[in-house]
Scaffold this motif. Sequence first.
Motif, PDB file in Angstrom:
ATOM      1  N   GLY A 826      50.577  43.823  46.402  1.00  0.00           N
ATOM      2  CA  GLY A 826      50.557  43.350  45.061  1.00  0.00           C
ATOM      3  C   GLY A 826      50.204  41.937  44.998  1.00  0.00           C
ATOM      4  N   ARG A 827      50.653  41.116  45.722  1.00  0.00           N
ATOM      5  CA  ARG A 827      50.106  39.676  45.742  1.00  0.00           C
ATOM      6  C   ARG A 827      48.481  39.588  46.167  1.00  0.00           C
ATOM      7  N   GLN A 828      48.079  40.568  46.811  1.00  0.00           N
ATOM      8  CA  GLN A 828      46.566  40.437  47.234  1.00  0.00           C
ATOM      9  C   GLN A 828      45.796  40.962  46.051  1.00  0.00           C
ATOM     10  N   VAL A 829      46.516  41.866  45.250  1.00  0.00           N
ATOM     11  CA  VAL A 829      45.579  42.269  43.880  1.00  0.00           C
ATOM     12  C   VAL A 829      45.734  41.200  42.997  1.00  0.00           C
ATOM     13  N   LEU A 830      46.760  40.269  42.927  1.00  0.00           N
ATOM     14  CA  LEU A 830      46.675  39.570  41.933  1.00  0.00           C
ATOM     15  C   LEU A 830      45.837  38.141  42.276  1.00  0.00           C
ATOM     16  N   ARG A 831      45.620  38.156  43.913  1.00  0.00           N
ATOM     17  CA  ARG A 831      44.666  37.017  44.052  1.00  0.00           C
ATOM     18  C   ARG A 831      43.579  37.480  43.739  1.00  0.00           C
ATOM     19  N   ASP A 832      43.139  38.804  43.897  1.00  0.00           N
ATOM     20  CA  ASP A 832      41.760  39.122  43.813  1.00  0.00           C
ATOM     21  C   ASP A 832      41.425  39.184  42.010  1.00  0.00           C
ATOM     22  N   LEU A 833      42.462  39.319  41.371  1.00  0.00           N
ATOM     23  CA  LEU A 833      42.410  39.312  40.133  1.00  0.00           C
ATOM     24  C   LEU A 833      42.041  37.926  39.439  1.00  0.00           C
ATOM     25  N   GLY A 834      42.601  36.917  40.141  1.00  0.00           N
ATOM     26  CA  GLY A 834      42.314  35.552  39.631  1.00  0.00           C
ATOM     27  C   GLY A 834      40.856  35.032  40.230  1.00  0.00           C
ATOM     28  N   GLY A 835      40.278  35.736  41.035  1.00  0.00           N
ATOM     29  CA  GLY A 835      38.947  35.492  41.409  1.00  0.00           C
ATOM     30  C   GLY A 835      37.829  36.191  40.946  1.00  0.00           C
ATOM     31  N   THR A 836      38.164  37.295  40.118  1.00  0.00           N
ATOM     32  CA  THR A 836      36.891  38.424  39.764  1.00  0.00           C
ATOM     33  C   THR A 836      36.068  38.018  38.967  1.00  0.00           C
ATOM     34  N   ALA A 837      36.389  36.871  37.835  1.00  0.00           N
ATOM     35  CA  ALA A 837      35.320  36.391  36.732  1.00  0.00           C
ATOM     36  C   ALA A 837      35.682  34.939  36.760  1.00  0.00           C
ATOM     37  N   GLU A 838      34.683  34.509  35.834  1.00  0.00           N
ATOM     38  CA  GLU A 838      34.701  33.047  35.481  1.00  0.00           C
ATOM     39  C   GLU A 838      35.885  33.100  34.339  1.00  0.00           C
ATOM     40  N   GLY A 839      36.368  32.085  34.233  1.00  0.00           N
ATOM     41  CA  GLY A 839      37.325  31.679  33.140  1.00  0.00           C
ATOM     42  C   GLY A 839      38.633  32.474  33.275  1.00  0.00           C
TER      43      GLY A 839
END
Length: 922
Positions: A826-839
């Motif tokens: 879950g932590r990894q998914v949230l990290r990936d979510l934060g870096g998937t797109a600008e803004g």
Amino acid sequence: MSWSCHVPRASWGPGLGRVFQPAEAIQRHRRNLAEWFSRLPREERQFGPTFALDTVHVDPVIRESTPDELLRPLAELALEHQPPPARLPTLALSQLFDPDACGRRVQTVVLYGTVGTGKSTLVRKMVLDWCYGRLPAFELLIPFSCEDLSSLGPAPASLCHLVAQRYTPLKEILPLMAAAGSRLLFVLHGLEHLNLNFQLAGTGLCSDPEEPKAPAAIMVNLLRKYMLPKASILVTTRPSAIGRIPSKYVGRYGEICGFSDTNLQKLYFQIRLNQPDCVHGAGDAGVSTTPAQRDNLVQMLSRNLEGHHQIAAACFLPSYCWLVCATLHFLHAPTLAGQTLTSIYTSFLRLNFSGEMLESTDSSKLSLMAYAARTMGKLAYEGVSSRKTYFSEEDVRGCLEAGIKTEEEFQLVHVFRRDALRFFLAPCIEPGHPDTFVFTVPAMQEYLAALYIVLGLHKTTLQRVGKEVAELVGRVGEDVSLVLGIMAKLLPLRALPLLFNLLKVVPRVFGRVVGKSREAVARAMVLEMFREEDYYNDDVLDQMGASILGVEGPRRHPDEPPEDEVFELFPIFMGGLLSAHNRAVLAQLGCPIKNLDAMENAQAIKKKLGKLGRQVLPPSELLDHLFFHYEFQNQRFSAEVLSSLRQLNLAGVRMTPLKCTVVASVLGSGRHALDEVNLASCQLDPAGLRTFMPVFLRARKLGLQLNSLGPEACRDLRDLLLHDKCQITTLRLSNNPLTAAGVAFLVEGLAGNTSLTHLSLLHTGLGDEGLELLAARLNCNRQLQELNVAYNGAGDAAALALAKAAREHPSLELLHLYFNELSPEGRQVLRDLGGTAEGGARVVVSLTEGTAVSEYWSVILSEVQRNLKSWDQGRVRRHLELLLRDLDDNQGATLNPLRKAQLLRVKGEVRALLEQLGGSES
């Protein structure tokens, strides 16, 4: 029994219609007396709607005394209270007129006691007992106030006229008074107000109740038993006036000894403090003490009394038991509108000294309270100035006898010693201070010191001499020819214009001395208020509560060095005494404060407060400052002085309902915005939040952390956020058990609010349900920039849903999700979510981002450090160990030496936190 059983039938006159007339008249008299004597002063009505003297009275100890004892020379200070001798038992009210030791019938009883022993209350209770049939020995009771009789002067009036004028129902049966015999009781209350002359040359004999005489002459003939010789008479008086009645006319003396038995004190407090609260006038806060809280107060007070502390010596006087109850009621029960601590003390003095002259035979007619302010006020102020609370006999005598020059002045000192000195001073029973005296309650010293100042009784040598010189020079200056005639012989002519101008200047110069003195007093007051030595004391309201209820835990050993005395109430009382209400009451006591003097004192205080009041104060001292303004009761004054206040930091102060009322009343009407209101760890409840609402509407940042606020409080916070005047940008609610139920109210407030940009819900027990509610309604808000929901026990799904909503929010920049129950995936998914797109919002879930240290690592660890003692230690340890393992993994995954160094530093910080918790990870 009815009156008709004891009056000869022939005296009723012909006709059956008059048989029941006397009984009916007496019943009306009973009803009228009961209604009159049941009326309580405003000071008593604060104790609740069911409060009545008939249900809360505790009889003081009355010990029988003898003429020989009364003639014994008075002790130097007359402060020690000796236990009643074994041969003289205590008396109950019902035993006052029992036969004496020789079996003789007692017709006249004199009860005496110093100010505050309960004479007035005893008379009131006795009259009510008769009205309700609890004194069957008397068929008719006629009370007289000697103060009332003395106001009539020498104007002649018969006894029948005096009775009929005051008790109209008795007009029809006055001719039957003589037939009542000993079952007729006259109560003469406050004999010290009457000047009685028992010499035949001064007061002639009179046996006719219908013959007009001066009221004092009628009372003399009643006491001589020349008029109505079989009637019973009860007299109450202060000790100094006992000798006005020759002992041959008195059948029994009784000394009212107050509550010399501690059990009586406990009973008094138990009855008084367990009265239901009077909610009227307490505002809309809905605050009320519970029975459990009232029982706790009684138990703490009882323990303090049992410890033989100084309060037990104070409560020897029933009046001070009243003051203790009134103070506790003020501190813990709903506050009546406009009621202040100063007004309680002023009202207390009015209850005891209203209408009291020091000596009725003295031509000056000096009020007892004015004399006390001059003498005891001087002692109190000298104690405050030299920072001492213990006084020797020499100290007391020096203040009492200062400036005495005539025999009349010595007589006044003697009267004050006998009648009132024990009211203000008590023997010190604390260890380590033998043969010393203290003010009966500590706050009374500060009150009297403040009164001494505001009455203008404290004068410097320059002021005293300057006034005389100014008057002398002014008089001489009026007769210019005399001045020129004298000076021409002594000085050259060229010096005369200079001298002439000097004569005109001198009165003006000395006229300014008073103004300079006011500035000096104001400066001393403000310096006392802002003493750095007192910065870390409890606030004055908590100090007062501790002085009454005691301090839990071990007491200071007598051999330990004494702590510096604290007089933080002194400046507060000075402000309170300048309020319009207290000045009006003091004027009734013969202690007037002129409006011009009050205004000039207030201006001097405002000038000094404006300079020193801008400094940043610790929370407890800031509350004391606000309490000063609350006592002053002048909104315009407070608004001007507090216009520079931008930060209200009361963190850590226990905010009782009274303190909430104090702050809200002082700051609620202000107009300028408050940059920050910090009420962290203040034990606030929903009622307190409602009281604070006017202050919250002025705040930009609001901190309510660590207050045990639950869902009910969130309802009030929702209303605050939806208020059209709300300007809050930052709201910190961390470490409160809000739960999902509370968040349901908060999201409603967020939807309609347009000012909030930062919201902290750290460790508020939201769980999955709370985060899901936020995720579902987050898009209704358009201006939030930062949201902290860390440490809320939420799982992967709820955290991910909120993170997605945050990414889509138009203004949200930062979302805190660390310390939730997240799996590694879950932590990894949230990290990936934060870096998937600008803004979109940044999501903080750990101390690392990829293989680097997160830029928010210090924010996370500082929150942990701040709450380390209040959070669940096991959970915190587990989360810290996970963070440490995550740091180890990232340290092994990177080859960048700079990143390795940063990771190593953060690992050291985490290990330090683990060591504080008692566990570490190698």
